[in-house]
Design a protein around this motif. Structure first.
Motif, PDB file in Angstrom:
ATOM      1  N   ALA A  69     -30.267  47.230  -2.047  1.00 19.23           N
ATOM      2  CA  ALA A  69     -30.509  46.273  -0.967  1.00 19.23           C
ATOM      3  C   ALA A  69     -30.981  44.927  -1.513  1.00 19.23           C
ATOM      4  O   ALA A  69     -30.489  43.869  -1.111  1.00 19.23           O
ATOM      5  CB  ALA A  69     -31.544  46.843   0.007  1.00 19.23           C
ATOM      6  N   VAL A  70     -31.931  44.969  -2.445  1.00 21.83           N
ATOM      7  CA  VAL A  70     -32.449  43.737  -3.044  1.00 21.83           C
ATOM      8  C   VAL A  70     -31.370  43.061  -3.897  1.00 21.83           C
ATOM      9  O   VAL A  70     -31.187  41.844  -3.855  1.00 21.83           O
ATOM     10  CB  VAL A  70     -33.706  44.033  -3.884  1.00 21.83           C
ATOM     11  N   ASN A  72     -28.231  43.191  -3.476  1.00 18.59           N
ATOM     12  CA  ASN A  72     -27.233  42.592  -2.586  1.00 18.59           C
ATOM     13  C   ASN A  72     -27.628  41.176  -2.191  1.00 18.59           C
ATOM     14  O   ASN A  72     -26.796  40.265  -2.167  1.00 18.59           O
ATOM     15  CB  ASN A  72     -27.078  43.472  -1.332  1.00 18.59           C
ATOM     16  N   VAL A  73     -28.909  40.963  -1.893  1.00 26.07           N
ATOM     17  CA  VAL A  73     -29.397  39.630  -1.498  1.00 26.07           C
ATOM     18  C   VAL A  73     -29.306  38.655  -2.665  1.00 26.07           C
ATOM     19  O   VAL A  73     -28.730  37.567  -2.544  1.00 26.07           O
ATOM     20  CB  VAL A  73     -30.852  39.716  -0.984  1.00 26.07           C
ATOM     21  N   ILE A  74     -29.891  39.048  -3.813  1.00 22.49           N
ATOM     22  CA  ILE A  74     -29.900  38.158  -4.973  1.00 22.49           C
ATOM     23  C   ILE A  74     -28.476  37.891  -5.453  1.00 22.49           C
ATOM     24  O   ILE A  74     -28.087  36.747  -5.719  1.00 22.49           O
ATOM     25  CB  ILE A  74     -30.741  38.765  -6.113  1.00 22.49           C
ATOM     26  N   GLY A  75     -27.691  38.962  -5.561  1.00 27.55           N
ATOM     27  CA  GLY A  75     -26.319  38.819  -6.039  1.00 27.55           C
ATOM     28  C   GLY A  75     -25.453  37.979  -5.118  1.00 27.55           C
ATOM     29  O   GLY A  75     -24.625  37.192  -5.582  1.00 27.55           O
ATOM     30  N   SER A  76     -25.639  38.126  -3.808  1.00 26.28           N
ATOM     31  CA  SER A  76     -24.869  37.331  -2.847  1.00 26.28           C
ATOM     32  C   SER A  76     -25.187  35.852  -2.976  1.00 26.28           C
ATOM     33  O   SER A  76     -24.290  35.000  -2.924  1.00 26.28           O
ATOM     34  CB  SER A  76     -25.147  37.801  -1.411  1.00 26.28           C
ATOM     35  N   ASN A  77     -26.472  35.523  -3.144  1.00 28.21           N
ATOM     36  CA  ASN A  77     -26.845  34.114  -3.287  1.00 28.21           C
ATOM     37  C   ASN A  77     -26.285  33.509  -4.570  1.00 28.21           C
ATOM     38  O   ASN A  77     -25.801  32.372  -4.578  1.00 28.21           O
ATOM     39  CB  ASN A  77     -28.368  33.974  -3.261  1.00 28.21           C
ATOM     40  N   ILE A  78     -26.354  34.275  -5.657  1.00 27.27           N
ATOM     41  CA  ILE A  78     -25.793  33.788  -6.918  1.00 27.27           C
ATOM     42  C   ILE A  78     -24.280  33.631  -6.797  1.00 27.27           C
ATOM     43  O   ILE A  78     -23.704  32.631  -7.227  1.00 27.27           O
ATOM     44  CB  ILE A  78     -26.140  34.761  -8.066  1.00 27.27           C
ATOM     45  N   THR A  79     -23.618  34.605  -6.180  1.00 28.11           N
ATOM     46  CA  THR A  79     -22.165  34.575  -6.016  1.00 28.11           C
ATOM     47  C   THR A  79     -21.730  33.424  -5.119  1.00 28.11           C
ATOM     48  O   THR A  79     -20.727  32.747  -5.386  1.00 28.11           O
ATOM     49  CB  THR A  79     -21.662  35.908  -5.445  1.00 28.11           C
ATOM     50  N   ASN A  80     -22.478  33.171  -4.036  1.00 28.15           N
ATOM     51  CA  ASN A  80     -22.147  32.073  -3.130  1.00 28.15           C
ATOM     52  C   ASN A  80     -22.107  30.730  -3.854  1.00 28.15           C
ATOM     53  O   ASN A  80     -21.217  29.903  -3.632  1.00 28.15           O
ATOM     54  CB  ASN A  80     -23.160  31.993  -1.983  1.00 28.15           C
ATOM     55  N   GLU A 200     -21.100  55.929  -5.807  1.00 35.29           N
ATOM     56  CA  GLU A 200     -20.350  56.916  -6.601  1.00 35.29           C
ATOM     57  C   GLU A 200     -19.683  56.249  -7.806  1.00 35.29           C
ATOM     58  O   GLU A 200     -19.683  56.796  -8.917  1.00 35.29           O
ATOM     59  CB  GLU A 200     -19.290  57.594  -5.724  1.00 35.29           C
ATOM     60  N   ILE A 201     -19.115  55.067  -7.589  1.00 34.58           N
ATOM     61  CA  ILE A 201     -18.484  54.328  -8.687  1.00 34.58           C
ATOM     62  C   ILE A 201     -19.532  53.939  -9.725  1.00 34.58           C
ATOM     63  O   ILE A 201     -19.300  54.032 -10.940  1.00 34.58           O
ATOM     64  CB  ILE A 201     -17.767  53.079  -8.145  1.00 34.58           C
ATOM     65  N   ALA A 202     -20.699  53.528  -9.242  1.00 40.63           N
ATOM     66  CA  ALA A 202     -21.780  53.126 -10.155  1.00 40.63           C
ATOM     67  C   ALA A 202     -22.219  54.302 -11.024  1.00 40.63           C
ATOM     68  O   ALA A 202     -22.415  54.147 -12.235  1.00 40.63           O
ATOM     69  CB  ALA A 202     -22.966  52.597  -9.347  1.00 40.63           C
ATOM     70  N   ARG A 203     -22.377  55.450 -10.413  1.00 38.47           N
ATOM     71  CA  ARG A 203     -22.783  56.632 -11.187  1.00 38.47           C
ATOM     72  C   ARG A 203     -21.732  57.005 -12.216  1.00 38.47           C
ATOM     73  O   ARG A 203     -22.042  57.409 -13.340  1.00 38.47           O
ATOM     74  CB  ARG A 203     -23.056  57.803 -10.240  1.00 38.47           C
ATOM     75  N   TYR A 204     -20.473  56.868 -11.849  1.00 37.37           N
ATOM     76  CA  TYR A 204     -19.378  57.210 -12.761  1.00 37.37           C
ATOM     77  C   TYR A 204     -19.414  56.326 -14.000  1.00 37.37           C
ATOM     78  O   TYR A 204     -19.182  56.791 -15.123  1.00 37.37           O
ATOM     79  CB  TYR A 204     -18.045  57.064 -12.031  1.00 37.37           C
ATOM     80  N   PHE A 205     -19.709  55.043 -13.821  1.00 34.91           N
ATOM     81  CA  PHE A 205     -19.729  54.102 -14.935  1.00 34.91           C
ATOM     82  C   PHE A 205     -21.130  53.917 -15.534  1.00 34.91           C
ATOM     83  O   PHE A 205     -21.322  53.072 -16.408  1.00 34.91           O
ATOM     84  CB  PHE A 205     -19.184  52.743 -14.500  1.00 34.91           C
ATOM     85  N   GLY A 206     -22.097  54.661 -15.030  1.00 35.85           N
ATOM     86  CA  GLY A 206     -23.448  54.576 -15.568  1.00 35.85           C
ATOM     87  C   GLY A 206     -24.194  53.323 -15.183  1.00 35.85           C
ATOM     88  O   GLY A 206     -25.108  52.879 -15.887  1.00 35.85           O
ATOM     89  N   MET A 207     -23.829  52.721 -14.061  1.00 33.00           N
ATOM     90  CA  MET A 207     -24.480  51.496 -13.594  1.00 33.00           C
ATOM     91  C   MET A 207     -25.680  51.848 -12.720  1.00 33.00           C
ATOM     92  O   MET A 207     -25.692  52.862 -12.031  1.00 33.00           O
ATOM     93  CB  MET A 207     -23.490  50.635 -12.795  1.00 33.00           C
ATOM     94  N   SER A 208     -26.704  50.996 -12.751  1.00 32.07           N
ATOM     95  CA  SER A 208     -27.884  51.215 -11.921  1.00 32.07           C
ATOM     96  C   SER A 208     -27.622  50.773 -10.488  1.00 32.07           C
ATOM     97  O   SER A 208     -26.672  50.034 -10.208  1.00 32.07           O
ATOM     98  CB  SER A 208     -29.070  50.421 -12.484  1.00 32.07           C
ATOM     99  N   ASP A 209     -28.500  51.217  -9.561  1.00 33.52           N
ATOM    100  CA  ASP A 209     -28.383  50.790  -8.163  1.00 33.52           C
ATOM    101  C   ASP A 209     -28.499  49.279  -8.036  1.00 33.52           C
ATOM    102  O   ASP A 209     -27.845  48.657  -7.204  1.00 33.52           O
ATOM    103  CB  ASP A 209     -29.472  51.461  -7.314  1.00 33.52           C
ATOM    104  N   LEU A 210     -29.361  48.677  -8.866  1.00 35.32           N
ATOM    105  CA  LEU A 210     -29.538  47.227  -8.814  1.00 35.32           C
ATOM    106  C   LEU A 210     -28.254  46.508  -9.201  1.00 35.32           C
ATOM    107  O   LEU A 210     -27.820  45.575  -8.512  1.00 35.32           O
ATOM    108  CB  LEU A 210     -30.668  46.796  -9.752  1.00 35.32           C
ATOM    109  N   LEU A 214     -25.848  43.853  -7.249  1.00 38.67           N
ATOM    110  CA  LEU A 214     -25.664  42.499  -7.767  1.00 38.67           C
ATOM    111  C   LEU A 214     -24.194  42.142  -7.985  1.00 38.67           C
ATOM    112  O   LEU A 214     -23.847  40.966  -8.016  1.00 38.67           O
ATOM    113  CB  LEU A 214     -26.394  42.351  -9.107  1.00 38.67           C
ATOM    114  N   THR A 215     -23.353  43.150  -8.164  1.00 40.35           N
ATOM    115  CA  THR A 215     -21.960  42.891  -8.549  1.00 40.35           C
ATOM    116  C   THR A 215     -20.978  43.255  -7.440  1.00 40.35           C
ATOM    117  O   THR A 215     -20.615  42.404  -6.630  1.00 40.35           O
ATOM    118  CB  THR A 215     -21.629  43.649  -9.842  1.00 40.35           C
ATOM    119  N   ILE A 216     -20.541  44.515  -7.397  1.00 41.11           N
ATOM    120  CA  ILE A 216     -19.476  44.920  -6.477  1.00 41.11           C
ATOM    121  C   ILE A 216     -19.819  44.606  -5.026  1.00 41.11           C
ATOM    122  O   ILE A 216     -19.040  43.989  -4.297  1.00 41.11           O
ATOM    123  CB  ILE A 216     -19.150  46.413  -6.640  1.00 41.11           C
ATOM    124  N   ILE A 217     -21.011  45.017  -4.595  1.00 40.82           N
ATOM    125  CA  ILE A 217     -21.379  44.827  -3.185  1.00 40.82           C
ATOM    126  C   ILE A 217     -21.616  43.348  -2.884  1.00 40.82           C
ATOM    127  O   ILE A 217     -21.171  42.833  -1.846  1.00 40.82           O
ATOM    128  CB  ILE A 217     -22.619  45.670  -2.837  1.00 40.82           C
TER     129      ILE A 217
END
Length: 322
Positions: A69-70, A72-80, A200-210, A214-217
């Motif tokens: 959730a956090v 998503n906010v930070i990543g969206s602002n950076i992406t924007n 599920e994709i994150a777990r498959y590639f060993g990515m953290s929830d954060l 920050l990226t896909i979502i």
């Protein structure tokens, strides 16, 4: 994994579509009940661009994924700022002329600094959520009061006129209620599908929830802003392009970040309070400098757009190589 990727794309498509339908229905109903178009445009329609982030953050928090959730906010602002504004400025240099934007640019700097205060202790709770929500209500009140004053003047800011033009007219109440109901049903379902498949994709590639936040979502929920900004460039509505990004970033910090604070208060990843916050603050300062001019014409040039886009690519590499 192919199935999860397809579900991710489906969830994102439904999320964007249902958010648009929800805003369309809500704005049409408000218009039918006599609410001034300017206020509808500045509230319901403007908030619509952040509806995907709100729903995704709420869903992630309900599922115990505070860092998603956090992120998503930070990543969206950076992406924007880096991706959306970078691509848009590469297509056409953006001339900044709206007086509203010159007032909102310092606001987004202050809001980003507030986000730093909220995140610095690596915990997001009710107190921080209350502060964010209070500031959000104060911001909306300021924008509405200031716009009403401008509306009475001889020269109306193009940002206000554009906000009014986005309000749907002559929509039967029954049709508006239908779209509102469809949006209310599909929004949470699509957000759940998006968060579940992304996890599920994150777990498959060993990515953290954060990192998944920050990226896909974050990139996915910023696609409506990208579409709106490209459309604005085609229509030569430069102020609208920058207004979409500034407004979205303000809403993300003050409204969307408050959602997980109230739903599932708890600890957050130290990287969110450190590395990722500093990147968000850095690109926000860069946006402020570019848009305000300070000795040059008030426009964001192609080379500045290229610089922003390069920053986006560099940040993604940093996340995946860290």
């Amino acid at each position: 994994m192919l199935v999860e990727c397809l579900l991710l794309v489906l969830g994102l498509a439904l999320l964007v579509w249902s958010a648009d339908r929800f805003v369309y229905g809500a704005a049409a109903i408000a218009n039918n009940f006599g609410l001034p178009p300017m206020i509808i445009g500045l509230t319901i329609v403007a908030l619509g661009s952040s509806a995907p982030e709100v729903m995704v953050s709420a869903t992630a928090a309900l599922e115990g994924k505070m860092n998603t959730a956090v992120g998503n906010v930070i990543g969206s602002n950076i992406t924007n700022i880096t991706l959306v504004l970078g691509i848009t400025a590469l297509l056409k240099p953006l001339i900044v002329s709206s007086s509203t934007l010159f007032r909102e640019l310092p606001m987004v700097l202050v809001a980003t600094a507030v986000a730093g205060w909220v995140l610095h202790d690596k915990h997001l709770g009710y107190q921080e959520g209350f502060v964010l929500l209070t500031l959000f209500v104060a911001l909306m009140a300021y924008l509405i009061i200031n716009s009403l004053r401008q509306r009475k003047g001889a020269n109306v800011d193009p940002m206000i006129e554009e906000a009014e033009s986005e309000v749907p007219n002559d929509v039967p109440t029954s049709k508006a209620l239908l779209w509102l109901a469809v949006g209310m049903v599909v929004l949470p379902l699509s957000a759940d599908l998006l968060v579940g498949s992304a996890s599920e994709i994150a777990r498959y590639f060993g990515m953290s929830d954060l990192v998944i936040g920050l990226t896909i979502i974050a990139i996915g929920t910023s696609l409506p802003e990208l579409a709106a900004c490209v459309a604005g460039v085609i229509k030569k509505e430069d102020d609208l392009v920058l207004g979409n990004i500034i407004g979205s970033n303000l809403f993300n910090i003050l409204a969307v970040l408050a959602v997980p604070a109230f739903i599932a208060p708890g600890a957050i990843d130290a990287n969110a309070a450190g590395r990722d916050f500093y990147v968000m603050m850095g690109v926000t300062v860069l946006l402020f400098i570019m848009a305000m001019g300070f000795g040059k014409s008030r426009k964001i040039t192609r080379w500045e757009g290229g610089l922003l886009l390069s920053g986006f690519i560099g940040y993604q590499l940093l996340l995946f190589l860290a």
